[in-house]
Scaffold this motif. Structure first.
Motif, mmCIF file in Angstrom:
data_model
loop_
_atom_site.group_PDB
_atom_site.id
_atom_site.type_symbol
_atom_site.label_atom_id
_atom_site.label_comp_id
_atom_site.label_asym_id
_atom_site.label_seq_id
_atom_site.Cartn_x
_atom_site.Cartn_y
_atom_site.Cartn_z
ATOM 1 N N VAL A 25 17.341 3.119 -23.908
ATOM 2 C CA VAL A 25 16.471 4.295 -23.795
ATOM 3 C C VAL A 25 17.343 5.527 -24.058
ATOM 4 C CG1 VAL A 25 14.982 5.633 -22.249
ATOM 5 C CG2 VAL A 25 14.980 3.127 -22.124
ATOM 6 N N THR A 33 14.108 -4.632 -18.922
ATOM 7 C CA THR A 33 12.825 -4.510 -19.635
ATOM 8 C C THR A 33 11.624 -4.444 -18.687
ATOM 9 O OG1 THR A 33 12.781 -6.913 -19.987
ATOM 10 C CG2 THR A 33 13.622 -5.553 -21.781
ATOM 11 N N HIS A 77 11.580 -1.039 -17.297
ATOM 12 C CA HIS A 77 11.133 -0.103 -18.323
ATOM 13 C C HIS A 77 9.610 -0.107 -18.420
ATOM 14 C CE1 HIS A 77 10.547 1.329 -22.537
ATOM 15 N NE2 HIS A 77 11.347 2.266 -22.071
ATOM 16 N N ALA A 78 8.998 -1.273 -18.364
ATOM 17 C CA ALA A 78 7.531 -1.363 -18.385
ATOM 18 C C ALA A 78 6.952 -0.694 -17.133
ATOM 19 C CB ALA A 78 7.092 -2.817 -18.475
ATOM 20 N N TRP A 79 7.573 -0.905 -15.986
ATOM 21 C CA TRP A 79 7.131 -0.294 -14.722
ATOM 22 C C TRP A 79 7.199 1.232 -14.830
ATOM 23 C CZ3 TRP A 79 10.158 2.804 -11.577
ATOM 24 C CH2 TRP A 79 9.630 3.099 -10.322
ATOM 25 N N MET A 80 8.239 1.752 -15.493
ATOM 26 C CA MET A 80 8.421 3.200 -15.631
ATOM 27 C C MET A 80 7.260 3.862 -16.377
ATOM 28 S SD MET A 80 12.500 3.253 -16.592
ATOM 29 C CE MET A 80 12.324 4.725 -17.567
ATOM 30 N N GLN A 81 6.587 3.125 -17.235
ATOM 31 C CA GLN A 81 5.500 3.699 -18.025
ATOM 32 C C GLN A 81 4.311 4.103 -17.160
ATOM 33 O OE1 GLN A 81 6.542 4.223 -21.177
ATOM 34 N NE2 GLN A 81 8.336 3.116 -20.457
ATOM 35 N N SER A 82 4.152 3.481 -15.995
ATOM 36 C CA SER A 82 2.976 3.750 -15.156
ATOM 37 C C SER A 82 3.316 4.223 -13.742
ATOM 38 C CB SER A 82 2.112 2.488 -15.070
ATOM 39 O OG SER A 82 2.851 1.444 -14.486
ATOM 40 N N HIS A 92 8.995 7.557 -11.942
ATOM 41 C CA HIS A 92 10.241 6.809 -11.979
ATOM 42 C C HIS A 92 11.488 7.670 -11.763
ATOM 43 C CE1 HIS A 92 9.457 8.047 -16.141
ATOM 44 N NE2 HIS A 92 10.753 8.192 -16.207
ATOM 45 N N SER A 108 9.866 -4.432 -9.853
ATOM 46 C CA SER A 108 9.373 -4.857 -11.171
ATOM 47 C C SER A 108 10.074 -6.113 -11.652
ATOM 48 C CB SER A 108 9.590 -3.742 -12.202
ATOM 49 O OG SER A 108 10.985 -3.574 -12.427
#
Length: 163
Positions: free
Chosen positions: A82, A96, A99-104, A107, A161
């Motif tokens: 990133v 990873t 990173h997916a958790w950070m999208q929603s 963070h 996550s």
């Protein structure tokens, strides 16, 4: 005088016996050294410039450069690069699932403590360690950090996550 001699003889005998007993004892097993695989650390905690950076380490202990968007599989898990455009960015090598958790999720939870998360290898096992202001957490089951919620597992601390 006689009792003083007796005490000295007993003291010398005790030292000799203790020395002989230790000769028959097996030496302690050597501690298997831990190798740092990954570290993520909060920078500028509690300020508007708070961010965090993840760094993967190779077998030689050197940081692994991971270009933005690049993915890599390691014994510590799968990571994505990133970009780090600002001091307050959440960037570097990020697991990873995290990173997916950070999208929603929010963070970058602003806190005054300096948090660090490490993954270390001991042989084939990977162990997670969580530090607050440089001190490893040894009690509790869950803890909220600027990087989200961490839970204690059999293999140490893990981000929620990451299972």
């Amino acid at each position: 005088m006689r009792s003083m001699m007796r005490c000295m003889v007993l003291a010398v005998a005790g030292v000799l016996l203790a020395g002989c007993a230790s000769l028959g004892a097996a030496p302690p097993a050597p501690q298997q050294s831990a190798r740092l695989l990954y570290q993520i650390e909060v920078s500028a905690p509690g300020t508007r410039s708070q961010g965090w950076r993840g760094v993967l380490y190779g077998e030689d202990g050197a940081p692994i450069a991971l270009a933005p968007g690049a993915r890599i599989e390691t014994m510590a898990g799968a990571f994505v690069g990133v970009a780090c455009p600002y001091a307050w960015s959440t960037c570097g090598a990020i697991e990873t699932r995290m990173h997916a958790w950070m999208q929603s999720h929010d963070h970058n939870i602003n806190m005054r403590e300096r948090w660090t998360y490490r993954l270390q290898a001991r042989g084939d096992a990977v162990h997670g360690e969580l530090l607050r202001d440089g001190v490893a957490l040894t009690n509790g089951d869950e803890v909220l950090t600027p990087m989200g919620l961490y839970r204690r597992t059999e293999s140490g601390w893990r981000h929620v996550s990451g299972g």
